[in-house]
Scaffold this motif. Sequence first.
Motif, PDB file in Angstrom:
ATOM      1  N   PRO A  34       0.830  -1.196   0.000  1.00  0.00           N
ATOM      2  CA  PRO A  34       0.000   0.000   0.000  1.00  0.00           C
ATOM      3  C   PRO A  34       0.868   1.250   0.000  1.00  0.00           C
ATOM      4  O   PRO A  34       2.043   1.202   0.346  1.00  0.00           O
ATOM      5  N   ARG A  37       3.212   2.961   3.302  1.00  0.00           N
ATOM      6  CA  ARG A  37       3.356   2.039   4.427  1.00  0.00           C
ATOM      7  C   ARG A  37       4.612   1.184   4.247  1.00  0.00           C
ATOM      8  O   ARG A  37       5.165   1.075   3.163  1.00  0.00           O
ATOM      9  N   THR A  38       5.036   0.600   5.351  1.00  0.00           N
ATOM     10  CA  THR A  38       6.191  -0.277   5.315  1.00  0.00           C
ATOM     11  C   THR A  38       5.710  -1.718   5.361  1.00  0.00           C
ATOM     12  O   THR A  38       5.010  -2.103   6.300  1.00  0.00           O
ATOM     13  N   ASP A 234       4.596  -1.827   9.061  1.00  0.00           N
ATOM     14  CA  ASP A 234       3.161  -1.658   9.238  1.00  0.00           C
ATOM     15  C   ASP A 234       2.448  -2.960   8.903  1.00  0.00           C
ATOM     16  O   ASP A 234       1.519  -3.373   9.577  1.00  0.00           O
ATOM     17  N   ASP A 235       2.875  -3.549   7.800  1.00  0.00           N
ATOM     18  CA  ASP A 235       2.280  -4.809   7.365  1.00  0.00           C
ATOM     19  C   ASP A 235       3.381  -5.855   7.288  1.00  0.00           C
ATOM     20  O   ASP A 235       4.542  -5.534   7.066  1.00  0.00           O
ATOM     21  N   SER A 247      -0.055 -13.305   6.035  1.00  0.00           N
ATOM     22  CA  SER A 247       0.212 -11.885   5.891  1.00  0.00           C
ATOM     23  C   SER A 247      -0.891 -11.120   6.590  1.00  0.00           C
ATOM     24  O   SER A 247      -1.996 -11.630   6.783  1.00  0.00           O
ATOM     25  N   GLY A 248      -0.590  -9.900   6.951  1.00  0.00           N
ATOM     26  CA  GLY A 248      -1.562  -9.088   7.661  1.00  0.00           C
ATOM     27  C   GLY A 248      -0.878  -7.866   8.224  1.00  0.00           C
ATOM     28  O   GLY A 248       0.316  -7.674   8.013  1.00  0.00           O
ATOM     29  N   ASP A 249      -1.644  -7.030   8.942  1.00  0.00           N
ATOM     30  CA  ASP A 249      -0.980  -5.875   9.530  1.00  0.00           C
ATOM     31  C   ASP A 249      -0.247  -6.332  10.780  1.00  0.00           C
ATOM     32  O   ASP A 249      -0.459  -7.435  11.295  1.00  0.00           O
ATOM     33  N   ARG A 250       0.613  -5.448  11.269  1.00  0.00           N
ATOM     34  CA  ARG A 250       1.528  -5.831  12.325  1.00  0.00           C
ATOM     35  C   ARG A 250       0.801  -6.325  13.571  1.00  0.00           C
ATOM     36  O   ARG A 250       1.181  -7.337  14.161  1.00  0.00           O
ATOM     37  N   GLU A 251      -0.230  -5.590  13.969  1.00  0.00           N
ATOM     38  CA  GLU A 251      -0.963  -5.967  15.174  1.00  0.00           C
ATOM     39  C   GLU A 251      -1.455  -7.410  15.073  1.00  0.00           C
ATOM     40  O   GLU A 251      -1.250  -8.222  15.965  1.00  0.00           O
ATOM     41  N   ILE A 253      -0.500  -9.839  13.077  1.00  0.00           N
ATOM     42  CA  ILE A 253       0.543 -10.849  12.953  1.00  0.00           C
ATOM     43  C   ILE A 253       1.185 -11.149  14.301  1.00  0.00           C
ATOM     44  O   ILE A 253       1.436 -12.304  14.643  1.00  0.00           O
TER      45      ILE A 253
END
Lengths: 624, 398
Positions: A34, A37-38, A234-235, A247-251, A253
């Motif tokens: 995206p 974002r990182t 971030d992801d 895969s997913g956002d940091r929270e 994962i």
Amino acid sequence: MSETPLFSIRDLAVSFTGAGVVTQALRGVSFDIPRGRTVALVGESGSGKSVTAQAMMGILPKAATITGGSILFNDPDRPDAPVDLTRLDPSGKDMRALRGDRMTMIFQEPMSSLSPLHTVGDQVTEAYMLHNRVPAHVAREVAEAVFQRVGLPEPGRIFNTYPFELSGGMRQRAMIAMALICRPALLIADEPTTALDVTTQAQILELISDLQAETGMSVLLITHDLGVVANVADDVVVMYRGRIVESGDRETIFRNPQHPYLRALMNAAPHFDMKPGERLTPLREVADARLLAAQARPATKRPAGPVLEARDISKTFTLRSGWFSGQTRQVRAVSDVSLTLMPGQTLGLVGESGCGKTTVSRMIMRAITPDSGTICYDEGDGLRDISTLKGNDLMRYRRAVQFIFQDPYGSLNPRMTVYQLLTEPMRIHNVGTEQEQFERASMLLAMVGLDRHALRRYPHSFSGGQRQRLGIARALALSPQVLLCDEPVSALDVSVQAQVLNLLKDLQQALDLSYIFVSHNLAVVDYMADVIAVMCRGHIVEQAPRETLFNAPLHPYTQALLAAVPAPDLDHPLDFEKLRSGRFSEPTQWPAPYRLETGEAGLMREVAPQHYVRLGDAAGRAAA
Amino acid sequence: MSTTPTMNLPSTPRGESKTPHFVDTAPFDPGASEPTANEDERYLRASALTLIWWKFRRHRLAVISALVLVALYASLPFVELIAPYGLTKRNGDFLYAPPQTLRIFHDGGLHRPFVYPYSFTFNEETFTRDYKVDVSRPQPIRFFCPGEPYRFWGLFDASFHLVCPPKDGTMFLLGTDRLGRDMFSRIIYGARISLTVGLVGIAVSFALGLFFGGLAGYLGGWVDNVIQRLIEILRSLPELPLWLALSAALPANWSPLLVFFGITIILGLLDWPGLARAVRSKLLALREEDYVKAAELMGASRSRVIGRHLIPNFMSHLIASATLSIPSMILGETALSFLGLGLRPPITSWGVLLNEAQNLAAVNLYPWLLAPIIPVVIVVLAFNFMGDGLRDAADPYH
């Protein structure tokens, strides 16, 4: 409203052809990057993370071909014209226009990615001038502004320096400057901090995340270190053997990992708040605990005091600065180091690159002779100075103290079978008949969890972790008392690392071994060691039992080291503020009473039972 | 350093869209063992030599070159059988005869291999022989036939040949020289000397290079310094004059065979510096390898470290470098003999043959006297290609 992602990778498949065998490196990889974002691409070696980045940049090696899928690039500057990068000629004009301008890459090894023959300024402006038709003086102004931004001091001077004049961290900053000068839409960072010391790593990570916030670019961060991911991404995209497993956002994962592989990875990495006695869980367990328990303990007498003791050892290397000048430069690699290894214990030796820890271990092995000081070894009948050992006594010492190397690829002779490798020490020391040697070799192999069919194979047919286990088996062939492990897991993947660390722990238990464990990785040392010594610039600056050192570190250098280790845990973020000040390994910059003037050695003082800290000369005398 | 606020945790997600949570549902089996790059059982069991062979095999040109060289060397003991004429057989009626073409078509029809006979008339104006081919009389050549008698390996008399000239005819496939000797046969005989010069020379230079390079590389220090300077001095001497001087120093009354050995030893003596350097640099690199350190730390003796750990690992590199320096030996012999300072008749080598083509008349009127160049080029190229392939294959782990 859902925004179109900057990059959209769909079903990407890449295969390698070599020696008539086709290997699938990527098998249907799909993910988005995206805008702004990182995205961290996480995986172990061979998982295909670098191949993904290479496919995006159009720099795949010749043996690789993209066999399917697409990489769609939606350039924010040209919103109506998405480009499929897999359809562009990798060396064509369109690809070249994108590469280095709209998407840029920084690499792991900052030394080899900068040309040693050109000044840093020339290399950075080259990228700018290739993509923007501007005169050199304009490019120079832009470059100096970027240097300023990436935190290189005195941009005007840096512009004219050569890469070898800069430290590793500064070179990586220069690389980042080169990548950013064209204001790319995407920055690919391939293991950008793996080759750097932890304190420098924290600074570079902060820089990358600051720059991203400022420029709004996207970052694809390739790493094997979940700690780094937890701090900057971030992801998260997790890869295993050419596939995306989660895969997913940091929270999500980190708080709710689902895939068994990701969970295994998280349990395999040592971290600071492990409970006493807690074990790492590797992806695959190897050692057979029953077999180890059945091992007879060696019948040697256990010394009452320390098994190995170094007193005030120093080593100075002489460098010749020029052929004709005849001038020499002295480098003090190790000064006044004292260490004590108790039987059955592990002594951890920690420090950043160049601190002298390897020199210490080589001196203990009697591969280098110290300039001053003594190293004593106790076989059960009192301490003896190893520098006086000769003939049979020296051979006995060589049997009793064995070494485990860092590089699992270089430490096994490629022309010898596993059988020859494992029996080599026994043959050198004339131990046992051929039949006994064979039986011992099979037993050693079983001990490190390898099949006895492996005896006939050559080292090239084993993976890194297996080779390291072979190295351990070889070190155990002569039933030693002390093992010197020089960064034994730093070349291994996390899941394999856990395997080897557990194996070493089990072996210590079963065989009553004493370890000297040299590492730059504090978390690993924390897992292994009973007593830890922290080295900096050839000095031991702090030495304490494990709990004390981690709970109440006193020395500023120890504190910086501890603060700089990124934890794979969202609740323990790096404190960038604290790490920003920079030069932790510069003794003249330490606060009093730890400050050492140039040339000053300082004094070790016991501040609490078993807890020693190096103080400046004046402070040390006052404390005495 | 930066002054912007850090993007620390916990933070609000940047950008708009975060990646949705995806979990791969494919079954996951970490397996009992770690993945290795190549699971093929044959690969797992292969020894270093096998790996070298597999890698060498992929180098097409090198394999072809190796086959050519094997065929050439295998034929050396049997040159008497292969050559249609003897080494010194003179054909007085056919001085400076041009090559005869081997044909299979006569009068529009297929015919067993044959040659057209020719005869000469002496041209009184140009003082040359004009050979006239008679295309009406095909003379079929003979196979597996009794021909000129020879003494095989100096053991027994024989007269069997693979190919013989036609009855009452001639077969000079590459023409004849000024005494009417068949060039083709002489080239075949010359191979014996020219090809072995390289091997004997390389043996001498290999021994010297291994010895001096080994000393320099393993001992280092002043020994290394002295040997390096010696090599530099040897290398700075102009090669050809040095050869000339040394071969001129060989006693004139030596038998041709002794001269042959003298020449090979001279060639070997001057070629070793290159090999010594290869040995030294390889040793220096290998000594830094961890497995050598490991052996030393285990207490292995110096001879064991050299014999078990160093030599097996650099032997393949050495063989490759040696292969690459054989051509220079062959060329050296050819050059010396061409200049008349190498081998002397009756010993026949390609260089000696070329010596006879040393004047303008030969190039102008009898260009077939230059034919020995062709085998020289073929052999030199073959050695170079094979050496290249060996060098690439020598280290199968990279």
